[in-house]
Design a protein around this motif. Sequence first.
Motif, PDB file in Angstrom:
ATOM      1  N   ASN A 232      30.699  46.451  50.581  1.00  0.00           N
ATOM      2  CA  ASN A 232      31.624  47.572  50.736  1.00  0.00           C
ATOM      3  C   ASN A 232      31.052  48.551  51.749  1.00  0.00           C
ATOM      4  OD1 ASN A 232      33.374  46.666  48.695  1.00  0.00           O
ATOM      5  ND2 ASN A 232      32.089  47.607  47.136  1.00  0.00           N
ATOM      6  N   ARG A 233      31.911  49.090  52.601  1.00  0.00           N
ATOM      7  CA  ARG A 233      31.449  50.061  53.587  1.00  0.00           C
ATOM      8  C   ARG A 233      30.818  51.282  52.911  1.00  0.00           C
ATOM      9  NH1 ARG A 233      31.754  49.924  58.600  1.00  0.00           N
ATOM     10  NH2 ARG A 233      33.482  48.475  58.692  1.00  0.00           N
ATOM     11  N   SER A 234      31.336  51.673  51.773  1.00  0.00           N
ATOM     12  CA  SER A 234      30.770  52.830  51.068  1.00  0.00           C
ATOM     13  C   SER A 234      29.332  52.558  50.632  1.00  0.00           C
ATOM     14  CB  SER A 234      31.634  53.223  49.873  1.00  0.00           C
ATOM     15  OG  SER A 234      31.669  52.175  48.926  1.00  0.00           O
TER      16      SER A 234
ATOM     17  N   ASP B  18      27.211  53.203  53.703  1.00  0.00           N
ATOM     18  CA  ASP B  18      27.071  54.645  53.920  1.00  0.00           C
ATOM     19  C   ASP B  18      26.101  55.265  52.913  1.00  0.00           C
ATOM     20  OD1 ASP B  18      28.887  54.458  56.020  1.00  0.00           O
ATOM     21  OD2 ASP B  18      30.602  55.026  54.774  1.00  0.00           O
TER      22      ASP B  18
ATOM     23  N   ASN C 264      27.104  48.372  59.612  1.00  0.00           N
ATOM     24  CA  ASN C 264      28.168  49.365  59.719  1.00  0.00           C
ATOM     25  C   ASN C 264      29.050  49.102  60.939  1.00  0.00           C
ATOM     26  OD1 ASN C 264      29.461  51.559  58.551  1.00  0.00           O
ATOM     27  ND2 ASN C 264      28.344  53.032  59.793  1.00  0.00           N
TER      28      ASN C 264
ATOM     29  N   SER D 139      33.510  44.926  61.142  1.00  0.00           N
ATOM     30  CA  SER D 139      34.840  45.340  60.679  1.00  0.00           C
ATOM     31  C   SER D 139      34.882  45.271  59.160  1.00  0.00           C
ATOM     32  CB  SER D 139      35.916  44.430  61.281  1.00  0.00           C
ATOM     33  OG  SER D 139      35.852  43.141  60.685  1.00  0.00           O
ATOM     34  N   ASP D 140      35.881  45.939  58.584  1.00  0.00           N
ATOM     35  CA  ASP D 140      36.036  45.900  57.126  1.00  0.00           C
ATOM     36  C   ASP D 140      36.243  44.470  56.629  1.00  0.00           C
ATOM     37  OD1 ASP D 140      35.686  48.620  56.856  1.00  0.00           O
ATOM     38  OD2 ASP D 140      37.827  49.066  56.868  1.00  0.00           O
ATOM     39  N   GLN D 141      36.963  43.667  57.404  1.00  0.00           N
ATOM     40  CA  GLN D 141      37.207  42.282  57.004  1.00  0.00           C
ATOM     41  C   GLN D 141      35.901  41.484  57.020  1.00  0.00           C
ATOM     42  OE1 GLN D 141      40.254  40.237  59.172  1.00  0.00           O
ATOM     43  NE2 GLN D 141      39.765  38.254  58.282  1.00  0.00           N
ATOM     44  N   GLU D 142      35.091  41.667  58.058  1.00  0.00           N
ATOM     45  CA  GLU D 142      33.811  40.955  58.124  1.00  0.00           C
ATOM     46  C   GLU D 142      32.908  41.349  56.960  1.00  0.00           C
ATOM     47  OE1 GLU D 142      33.060  40.272  62.868  1.00  0.00           O
ATOM     48  OE2 GLU D 142      32.926  42.313  62.095  1.00  0.00           O
ATOM     49  N   LEU D 143      32.899  42.637  56.645  1.00  0.00           N
ATOM     50  CA  LEU D 143      32.083  43.105  55.525  1.00  0.00           C
ATOM     51  C   LEU D 143      32.567  42.515  54.207  1.00  0.00           C
ATOM     52  CD1 LEU D 143      31.519  46.866  56.440  1.00  0.00           C
ATOM     53  CD2 LEU D 143      29.849  45.004  56.532  1.00  0.00           C
ATOM     54  N   SER D 144      33.889  42.476  54.023  1.00  0.00           N
ATOM     55  CA  SER D 144      34.411  41.931  52.764  1.00  0.00           C
ATOM     56  C   SER D 144      34.083  40.445  52.646  1.00  0.00           C
ATOM     57  CB  SER D 144      35.904  42.179  52.626  1.00  0.00           C
ATOM     58  OG  SER D 144      36.648  41.323  53.454  1.00  0.00           O
ATOM     59  N   GLU D 145      34.060  39.717  53.775  1.00  0.00           N
ATOM     60  CA  GLU D 145      33.682  38.309  53.733  1.00  0.00           C
ATOM     61  C   GLU D 145      32.221  38.144  53.306  1.00  0.00           C
ATOM     62  OE1 GLU D 145      34.618  36.800  57.615  1.00  0.00           O
ATOM     63  OE2 GLU D 145      36.778  36.905  57.257  1.00  0.00           O
TER      64      GLU D 145
END
Length: 67
Positions: A55-57, A60, A42, A45-51
């Motif tokens: 998904n952040r959701s 969560d 968590n 960053s959103d970009q690191e997660l997408s790589e």
Amino acid sequence: MFDVIPPSKQLPPTNSALLLFDRAMRIRAISSEIVRAAQYLNSFSDQELSELGINRSDIDDTIQRYI
């Protein structure tokens, strides 16, 4: 002649219940590690997660499920 009934591939209810209980206890035993890993992810960053294809959701949802 005689009809042959093939053996069922289903487990008897007692065995099924034991396997489900065992699986639940294993999940419970590792739930703190799952939450810790999700909390670590968590912080990305959103970009690191997408790589990573995450998904952040999903993170969560995982935290909420295992808390």
